[in-house]
Design a protein around this motif. Structure first.
Motif, short mmCIF file in Angstrom:
data_model
loop_
_atom_site.label_atom_id
_atom_site.label_comp_id
_atom_site.label_asym_id
_atom_site.label_seq_id
_atom_site.Cartn_x
_atom_site.Cartn_y
_atom_site.Cartn_z
N TRP A 225 22.30 8.63 128.99
CA TRP A 225 22.51 7.46 128.12
C TRP A 225 21.15 7.01 127.60
O TRP A 225 20.22 6.83 128.37
N GLY A 226 21.04 6.86 126.28
CA GLY A 226 19.80 6.41 125.68
C GLY A 226 19.29 7.45 124.69
O GLY A 226 19.91 8.50 124.50
N PRO A 227 18.15 7.13 124.05
CA PRO A 227 17.32 5.92 124.24
C PRO A 227 17.93 4.69 123.57
O PRO A 227 18.68 4.80 122.60
N GLY A 228 17.56 3.53 124.11
CA GLY A 228 18.01 2.26 123.56
C GLY A 228 17.14 1.15 124.11
O GLY A 228 16.14 1.39 124.79
N ARG A 229 17.55 -0.09 123.82
CA ARG A 229 16.84 -1.26 124.36
C ARG A 229 17.87 -2.26 124.87
O ARG A 229 18.77 -2.67 124.13
N HIS A 230 17.72 -2.63 126.15
CA HIS A 230 18.64 -3.58 126.77
C HIS A 230 18.41 -5.00 126.25
O HIS A 230 17.29 -5.36 125.86
N GLY A 231 19.48 -5.82 126.32
CA GLY A 231 19.33 -7.24 126.08
C GLY A 231 18.64 -7.91 127.26
O GLY A 231 17.49 -8.36 127.16
N PRO A 232 19.30 -7.98 128.44
CA PRO A 232 18.64 -8.54 129.61
C PRO A 232 17.39 -7.74 129.98
O PRO A 232 17.48 -6.54 130.23
N ASN A 234 14.98 -6.94 127.97
CA ASN A 234 14.39 -6.47 126.71
C ASN A 234 13.72 -5.10 126.83
O ASN A 234 13.00 -4.66 125.94
N ASN A 235 13.94 -4.39 127.94
CA ASN A 235 13.24 -3.13 128.16
C ASN A 235 13.94 -1.96 127.46
O ASN A 235 15.17 -1.95 127.30
N THR A 236 13.13 -0.97 127.07
CA THR A 236 13.70 0.27 126.57
C THR A 236 14.33 1.03 127.73
O THR A 236 13.97 0.82 128.90
N PHE A 237 15.27 1.92 127.43
CA PHE A 237 15.91 2.68 128.50
C PHE A 237 16.32 4.06 128.02
O PHE A 237 16.66 4.27 126.86
N ARG A 269 28.74 -9.08 128.28
CA ARG A 269 28.73 -7.64 128.47
C ARG A 269 29.44 -6.97 127.29
O ARG A 269 30.62 -6.63 127.35
N VAL A 270 28.69 -6.82 126.22
CA VAL A 270 29.20 -6.20 125.00
C VAL A 270 28.19 -5.14 124.56
O VAL A 270 27.00 -5.25 124.85
N ASP A 275 22.72 -2.59 124.36
CA ASP A 275 21.76 -1.79 123.60
C ASP A 275 21.49 -2.48 122.27
O ASP A 275 22.26 -2.36 121.32
N LEU A 276 20.38 -3.22 122.22
CA LEU A 276 20.05 -4.00 121.03
C LEU A 276 19.78 -3.12 119.82
O LEU A 276 19.95 -3.54 118.67
N TRP A 277 19.31 -1.89 120.04
CA TRP A 277 19.03 -0.99 118.92
C TRP A 277 20.30 -0.40 118.32
O TRP A 277 20.32 -0.02 117.15
#
Length: 307
Positions: A225-232, A234-237, A269-270, A275-277
């Motif tokens: 899963w990823g790459p993306g950026r979490h809301g809580p 704000n870290n990339t993952f 939880r949406v 994933d903000l990106w």
């Protein structure tokens, strides 16, 4: 209410039990970017680019399991005082305060949390010379996400006993806890059983994060899963599976908390907030299965066997 027994300085290392130590050691040293500092028949200790003697210990086990999570504290006196307060609160100790016989030496103790996890509090552990930060390799472990059968009890123990602070919630499904300025060092996920969800490794920058993903792709390994950026946080993952099937994460840019200015919030939880990106989409059934792991009673398993 009891006062916390100690002030945690940072997350130092994680010990994982795996059936094939050699295969996992080869993955983390030859592909993931860690380096072997010591090894014996049943254990391998690996470092990142930072000064910690080791950030990951792999130990032989019949099945995947959490060995222990190690937190740094500043002085032996703090370890001794923590032990006194833990005993007064009825928290079981697996190891009384004293010199550690681990590869990194030091002084510490090991306690047991309500779900059987072994938590080490240690200081004066050996350090190593930091490596060049030019290469896309992890600095060290930045957080561990743990599956719990009772998120409220878990959060209460880690805040009231170990002095961690809640940074954010993801509805009533996940709680993100910090021990320093990093948004979270531990997170709990409400689940059907107790287990390790994943271990996250900090990359120096987003550029190192993406280059690390590219390096894994070169080895034929693609993200779960990823790459993306979490809301809580704000870290990339970007999440991957090691040879044992345990989930490991590259991450960077975790939010930094300024005490007395940070406002804890409850995130919905949406997909657009996980994933903000919008690049990764929602987690698949496959990644959720990997993150669920296998039931791990930890130190409580010994009591079950004994009874």
């Amino acid at each position: 209410m009891n006062q916390p027994v100690v002030r945690l300085h940072s997350l130092r290392s994680v010990q994982l039990g795996v059936p094939d130590v050699t295969a996992c050691s080869d993955f983390y040293s030859e592909v993931w970017g860690l380096s072997v500092v010591e090894k014996d028949t049943d254990d391998t200790w690996l470092r990142g680019s930072g000064p910690d003697h080791h950030v990951l210990q792999l130990s032989r086990s019949e099945r995947n399991a959490l060995g222990r999570i190690s937190f740094a504290v500043r002085t032996p006196a703090e370890v001794d005082e923590a032990a006194r307060r833990l005993v007064a609160q009825g928290v079981p100790l697996l190891r009384e305060p004293g010199p550690l016989d681990d590869a990194g030496a030091g002084y510490g103790l090991v306690l047991v949390d309500p779900e059987g996890r072994r938590i080490e509090l240690s200081c004066d552990v050996h350090s190593v010379t930091p490596r060049s930060r030019d290469l896309p390799v992890p600095i060290g472990v930045t957080h561990v996400v743990l599956n719990t059968v009772d998120i409220d009890r878990a959060v209460a123990f880690y805040t009231q006993v170990l002095g961690m602070r809640v940074s954010d919630w993801s509805e009533h499904q996940m709680a993100f806890l910090r021990c320093n300025t990093d948004h979270h060092s531990i997170a709990f996920n409400q689940a059907a059983w107790t287990s390790v969800n994943h271990v996250a490794y900090e990359m120096v920058s987003m550029d190192h994060f993406m280059r690390g993903i590219g390096s894994l792709k070169h080895h034929g390994i693609t993200p779960l899963w990823g790459p993306g950026r979490h809301g809580p946080g704000n870290n990339t993952f970007s999440y991957f599976a090691d040879p044992a099937g345990l989930v490991c994460e590259y991450t960077s840019d975790v939010a930094q908390v300024v005490e007395d200015q940070w406002l804890c919030r409850v995130w919905r939880r949406v997909p657009e907030l996980s994933d903000l990106w919008g690049t990764a989409g929602p987690p698949s059934t496959d990644v959720r299965t990997h993150m669920a792991g296998v039931e791990d009673l930890g130190a409580l398993a010994d009591e079950v066997v004994a009874s």
